[in-house]
Design a protein around this motif. Structure first.
Motif: not given
Length: 129
Positions: A49-54, A70-76, A99-100
């Motif tokens: 898990i990277r970045g901050i929770r949006r 995160y700086h390059g986009g979004s992850d689910f 990430i599931v």
């Protein structure tokens, strides 16, 4: 727990009503097979898990469901406890990474391999091959 369905052209992540509520999301996630760059099984999904929770919900090391920016986009992310998870790196679409947590990580990876191999066999060879 979310259901992952592998089709010949796409992967669907069908969220439960609780996961939709925790993620603040009304619909399921659909990823095109051609957008999947890699699929990895991990025993510790929390380190991915990277970045901050949006948008979504997080209780560290217990549950994380939603979108992380995160700086390059979004992850689910749908991570539950210390369960094994699949990390899908994506090249296009709404998210850069999924990430599931799943109890069927190995079967999911094998299904992705089989559908990729079947689509490779179905495509005609280029001239000169």
């Amino acid at each position: 727990m979310a259901k992952l369905r592998v089709h010949s052209d796409r992967v669907e992540v069908q969220l439960t009503p609780t996961e939709k509520s925790l993620a603040l999301r009304g619909d399921d996630i659909v990823v095109q097979q051609g957008d999947i760059r890699s699929a990895i099984i991990t025993d510790d999904p929390w380190i991915w898990i990277r970045g901050i929770r949006r948008r979504g919900t997080e209780v560290p090391l217990v549950v994380a469901v939603g979108v992380w920016k995160y700086h390059g986009g979004s992850d689910f992310v749908i991570v539950k406890g210390k369960r094994q998870a699949v990390v899908l790196e994506l090249s296009g679409g709404e998210f850069a990474r999924l990430i599931v947590s799943t109890n069927h990580a190995a079967q999911l990876i094998e299904s992705l391999r089989l559908t990729a191999a079947a689509s490779d066999e179905a495509e005609p060879a280029a001239p000169g091959e």
